[in-house]
Motif scaffolding. Structure first.
Motif, mmCIF file in Angstrom:
data_model
loop_
_atom_site.group_PDB
_atom_site.id
_atom_site.type_symbol
_atom_site.label_atom_id
_atom_site.label_comp_id
_atom_site.label_asym_id
_atom_site.label_seq_id
_atom_site.Cartn_x
_atom_site.Cartn_y
_atom_site.Cartn_z
ATOM 1 N N VAL A 270 -9.588 5.677 -5.006
ATOM 2 C CA VAL A 270 -9.506 6.390 -3.891
ATOM 3 C C VAL A 270 -7.958 6.882 -3.699
ATOM 4 N N PRO A 271 -7.680 7.828 -2.620
ATOM 5 C CA PRO A 271 -6.570 8.495 -2.581
ATOM 6 C C PRO A 271 -5.185 7.305 -1.891
ATOM 7 N N ARG A 272 -5.308 6.316 -2.197
ATOM 8 C CA ARG A 272 -4.357 5.391 -1.832
ATOM 9 C C ARG A 272 -4.365 4.300 -2.804
ATOM 10 N N VAL A 273 -3.426 3.688 -3.014
ATOM 11 C CA VAL A 273 -3.187 2.383 -3.699
ATOM 12 C C VAL A 273 -2.955 1.118 -3.082
ATOM 13 N N TRP A 274 -3.739 -0.112 -3.123
ATOM 14 C CA TRP A 274 -3.642 -1.338 -2.506
ATOM 15 C C TRP A 274 -3.269 -2.450 -3.690
ATOM 16 N N ASN A 275 -2.154 -2.624 -3.906
ATOM 17 C CA ASN A 275 -1.963 -3.779 -4.744
ATOM 18 C C ASN A 275 -1.534 -5.012 -4.369
ATOM 19 N N LYS A 276 -1.888 -6.079 -5.323
ATOM 20 C CA LYS A 276 -1.303 -7.524 -5.034
ATOM 21 C C LYS A 276 0.191 -7.873 -5.168
ATOM 22 N N ILE A 277 0.952 -8.200 -4.398
ATOM 23 C CA ILE A 277 2.321 -8.603 -4.821
ATOM 24 C C ILE A 277 2.404 -10.448 -5.096
ATOM 25 N N GLY A 278 1.597 -11.029 -4.568
ATOM 26 C CA GLY A 278 1.531 -12.621 -4.849
ATOM 27 C C GLY A 278 1.013 -13.109 -3.604
ATOM 28 N N THR A 279 1.141 -14.516 -3.515
ATOM 29 C CA THR A 279 0.810 -15.322 -2.339
ATOM 30 C C THR A 279 1.751 -16.301 -2.011
ATOM 31 N N LEU A 280 1.665 -16.596 -0.802
ATOM 32 C CA LEU A 280 2.690 -17.600 -0.409
ATOM 33 C C LEU A 280 1.576 -19.164 -0.129
ATOM 34 N N ASP A 281 1.588 -19.841 -1.393
ATOM 35 C CA ASP A 281 0.589 -20.793 -1.448
ATOM 36 C C ASP A 281 0.923 -21.906 -0.468
ATOM 37 N N ASP A 282 0.104 -22.537 0.237
ATOM 38 C CA ASP A 282 0.284 -23.775 0.918
ATOM 39 C C ASP A 282 0.985 -23.522 2.196
ATOM 40 N N THR A 283 0.935 -22.381 2.494
ATOM 41 C CA THR A 283 2.101 -22.096 3.540
ATOM 42 C C THR A 283 1.222 -21.430 5.055
ATOM 43 N N THR A 284 1.874 -21.701 6.040
ATOM 44 C CA THR A 284 1.072 -21.000 7.229
ATOM 45 C C THR A 284 2.292 -20.506 8.032
ATOM 46 N N LEU A 285 2.359 -19.372 8.352
ATOM 47 C CA LEU A 285 3.302 -18.407 9.008
ATOM 48 C C LEU A 285 2.945 -18.857 10.424
ATOM 49 N N LYS A 286 3.754 -19.482 11.266
ATOM 50 C CA LYS A 286 3.484 -20.107 12.553
ATOM 51 C C LYS A 286 3.827 -18.993 13.666
ATOM 52 N N LYS A 287 2.753 -19.205 14.444
ATOM 53 C CA LYS A 287 2.675 -17.945 15.848
ATOM 54 C C LYS A 287 4.283 -18.329 16.534
ATOM 55 N N GLY A 288 4.649 -17.303 17.089
ATOM 56 C CA GLY A 288 6.013 -17.584 17.739
ATOM 57 C C GLY A 288 7.352 -17.782 16.762
ATOM 58 N N LYS A 289 7.225 -18.055 15.631
ATOM 59 C CA LYS A 289 8.358 -18.333 14.472
ATOM 60 C C LYS A 289 8.860 -17.056 14.148
ATOM 61 N N ASN A 290 10.135 -17.233 14.023
ATOM 62 C CA ASN A 290 10.769 -15.915 13.439
ATOM 63 C C ASN A 290 10.845 -15.916 11.759
ATOM 64 N N TYR A 291 10.459 -14.874 11.132
ATOM 65 C CA TYR A 291 10.482 -14.646 9.922
ATOM 66 C C TYR A 291 11.357 -13.410 9.167
ATOM 67 N N THR A 292 11.886 -13.450 8.272
ATOM 68 C CA THR A 292 12.964 -12.250 7.772
ATOM 69 C C THR A 292 12.121 -11.799 6.358
ATOM 70 N N THR B 286 0.972 -1.126 -0.035
ATOM 71 C CA THR B 286 0.070 0.032 -0.146
ATOM 72 C C THR B 286 0.778 1.178 0.010
ATOM 73 N N VAL B 287 0.422 2.370 -0.563
ATOM 74 C CA VAL B 287 1.164 3.504 -0.699
ATOM 75 C C VAL B 287 0.247 4.631 -0.862
ATOM 76 N N GLY B 288 0.582 5.837 -0.260
ATOM 77 C CA GLY B 288 -0.470 7.079 -0.495
ATOM 78 C C GLY B 288 0.180 8.057 0.284
ATOM 79 N N PRO B 289 -0.743 9.175 0.107
ATOM 80 C CA PRO B 289 -1.950 9.493 -0.515
ATOM 81 C C PRO B 289 -1.476 9.511 -1.989
#
Length: 364
Positions: free
Chosen positions: A285-307, A161-164
């Motif tokens: 509207v005065p901001r842009v929300w555009n799709k980057i992509g998806t992380l298919d069949d993936t779950t970002l787990k609670k408590g785990k570190n991601y970079t 997302t970027v704006g305004p």
């Protein structure tokens, strides 16, 4: 109760012989009316149909209140059930400059319903390094942020997302040449009439495609360490099919899109790149929300570190209240986190309730 009806038919079966040839009665249409009786029919009587008009309107208003609040409750539940993480990395938070109005802060920066624990500030100088991009024309800030997930995110959808940014300005929207985007021959003089010189020529070469829309492409890029981002179908397929490179692509006497944005647009795609096609469909509207992509069949787990790694090139320093964020969210056919529609239905229900309660006493 319906007792019957009159069945009237026009008949013209009287012959000339019977009427007499040449007589004034020749061709006379006769009306044959008879009565046909039917079994009595009992109609369902609705008590509300006998109400005075003001009571009917009041009843409909109360019904609208119930329906709108049911829709509102469903939308609130669907919105709040979607986990999200918003990594804020714009310079506004870094240098302390603001300049945005309270309405922009309330309605643009974060969607309604965003919780404080879902916002990650990635503007600490320890998180980034400065440099130049591949063509050494764009200042680049590489931001690396390690995040311990506060909750699970299942099948994440990645959005920026970027704006305004007011892409719906008429001057901005008209600053493009369709023929260049669709791979057709450009009529003489059209480039000059649609594209200001600063987005038409650079270093003596024609910029193709020209225009404010094409040459203001959002060129930040994003990575999730050790995970593949599926960027297929980020743009509408019908839009991608419509776009095409011209027959002289890639002629060296012109400067093509992939040469202006080498870190974002691959040479093999040029104007058919999904991120570019997505950007060319302006936001209402005065901001842009555009799709980057998806992380298919993936779950970002609670408590785990991601970079998360962000290559920040799109400059919002000169935009009052400018903001940028990298969003990781859950989504379904209801959408992602946003309570805006639910609040609209809630207030609509309040209006119906108020009208339903006041209309009857005010009548008297």
């Amino acid at each position: 109760r319906r007792q019957g009806h009159l069945d009237c038919r026009l008949t013209s079966d009287t012959s000339d012989t019977e009427m007499g040839s040449g007589s004034e009665a020749e061709g006379l249409m006769m009306m044959d009316c008879g009565r046909r009786d039917f079994e009595p029919v009992e109609w369902i009587a609705l008590p509300c149909l006998d109400w005075p008009y003001h009571r009917q309107v009041s009843g409909l208003a109360m019904l609208g209140w119930i329906v709108l609040w049911c829709i509102s409750a469903l939308c609130f539940w669907e919105s709040q059930s979607k986990n999200q993480l918003r990594i804020v990395y714009d310079e506004r938070y870094l240098n302390g400059l603001h300049g945005s109005s309270w309405m922009e802060d309330l309605f643009l920066t974060f969607p309604l319903g965003t919780r404080p624990e879902e916002i990650v500030n990635a503007t600490d100088p320890l998180n980034y390094e400065e440099g130049l991009g591949a063509n050494r024309a764009h200042r680049e800030r590489i931001i690396t942020k390690v995040v311990q997930m506060p909750f699970d995110i299942v099948n994440p959808l990645l959005i920026y997302t970027v704006g305004p940014i007011y892409q719906n300005y008429n001057y901005y929207m008209k600053s493009e040449v369709y023929e260049e985007l669709y791979g057709r021959e450009v009529p003489p003089g059209k480039r000059e009439s649609r594209c200001p010189e600063r987005v038409r020529i650079r270093d003596g070469k024609e910029l193709v495609p020209c225009g404010l829309k094409a040459q203001s492409l959002f060129n930040d890029s994003f990575e999730v360490e050790h995970l593949h981002i599926n960027s297929k179908d980020v743009a509408w397929r019908s839009d991608v099919r419509r776009y095409g490179n011209s027959s002289d692509y890639p002629a060296p006497e012109k400067e093509w899109l992939y040469e202006v944005f080498p870190d974002t647009v691959p040479e093999a795609m040029n104007v058919k790149d999904g991120d570019f096609v997505n950007w060319m469909r302006p936001s209402a509207v005065p901001r842009v929300w555009n799709k980057i992509g998806t992380l298919d069949d993936t779950t970002l787990k609670k408590g785990k570190n991601y970079t998360f790694r962000i290559h920040s090139r799109f400059n919002v320093d000169d935009i009052p209240g400018g903001f940028k964020a990298f969003i990781i969210t859950e989504s379904n056919w209801f959408g992602a986190r946003h309570d805006g529609f639910a609040w609209a239905m809630l207030f609509g229900g309040i209006i119906c309730l108020t009208m339903g309660c006041l209309l009857h006493p005010l009548y008297y």
